[in-house]
Design a protein around this motif. Structure first.
Motif, mmCIF file in Angstrom:
data_model
loop_
_atom_site.group_PDB
_atom_site.id
_atom_site.type_symbol
_atom_site.label_atom_id
_atom_site.label_comp_id
_atom_site.label_asym_id
_atom_site.label_seq_id
_atom_site.Cartn_x
_atom_site.Cartn_y
_atom_site.Cartn_z
ATOM 1 N N THR A 197 17.233 1.042 -24.856
ATOM 2 C CA THR A 197 16.624 -0.246 -24.556
ATOM 3 C C THR A 197 17.643 -1.310 -24.913
ATOM 4 N N ILE A 198 17.853 -2.247 -23.997
ATOM 5 C CA ILE A 198 18.791 -3.331 -24.257
ATOM 6 C C ILE A 198 17.966 -4.606 -24.394
ATOM 7 N N GLY A 237 29.306 3.919 -21.184
ATOM 8 C CA GLY A 237 29.150 2.658 -20.470
ATOM 9 C C GLY A 237 29.896 2.646 -19.150
ATOM 10 N N LYS A 279 18.052 -8.738 -25.066
ATOM 11 C CA LYS A 279 18.853 -9.959 -25.084
ATOM 12 C C LYS A 279 18.319 -10.845 -26.206
ATOM 13 N N PHE A 286 24.477 1.494 -19.129
ATOM 14 C CA PHE A 286 24.710 2.385 -20.262
ATOM 15 C C PHE A 286 23.758 3.560 -20.147
ATOM 16 N N THR A 345 20.428 2.613 -18.235
ATOM 17 C CA THR A 345 19.837 1.291 -18.452
ATOM 18 C C THR A 345 20.852 0.214 -18.104
ATOM 19 N N VAL A 346 20.432 -0.763 -17.313
ATOM 20 C CA VAL A 346 21.300 -1.885 -16.945
ATOM 21 C C VAL A 346 21.006 -3.049 -17.884
ATOM 22 N N GLU A 347 22.069 -3.653 -18.422
ATOM 23 C CA GLU A 347 21.873 -4.782 -19.343
ATOM 24 C C GLU A 347 21.506 -6.038 -18.547
ATOM 25 N N PRO A 348 20.968 -7.080 -19.218
ATOM 26 C CA PRO A 348 20.388 -8.242 -18.538
ATOM 27 C C PRO A 348 21.258 -8.952 -17.500
ATOM 28 N N SER A 349 22.573 -8.997 -17.682
ATOM 29 C CA SER A 349 23.414 -9.701 -16.705
ATOM 30 C C SER A 349 23.604 -8.885 -15.428
#
Length: 92
Positions: A87-88, A60, A90, A49, A40-44
């Motif tokens: 799940t990431i 990570g 924001k 991760f 999963t890629v975080e919002p930025s």
């Protein structure tokens, strides 16, 4: 042709915006030393991760903004249970 990475390796591809064709990112597959799932890629877009289910950890990676290559971040984060999915969110 099917490309398969080593156990736990993450395969990375660039996507051609016009044709949708995939090309392997240099250095791919990226070894993690474990079996990872649910990347999963975080919002930025700077970090990826993934859950290491057998070892009950989250691993990570830093994403190189120019090439897409992955570099492992520190030590895995231990969990008390197996990570099935990530799940990431924001938070404002």
């Amino acid at each position: 042709m099917q490309q398969q990475g080593p156990l736990g390796g993450l395969l990375g591809f660039n996507v051609d915006p016009n044709s949708g064709a995939l090309t392997s990112i240099p250095g791919s597959p990226f070894s993690s030393g474990s079996f990872l799932g649910g990347p999963t890629v975080e919002p930025s877009g700077r970090f990826l991760f993934a859950g290491d289910e057998p070892n009950h950890t989250i691993v990570g990676f830093n994403i190189d903004s120019a090439t897409g290559a992955l570099a492992r971040l520190g030590s895995p984060a231990p969990l008390s249970a197996r990570p099935i999915s990530l799940t990431i969110v924001k938070v404002p």
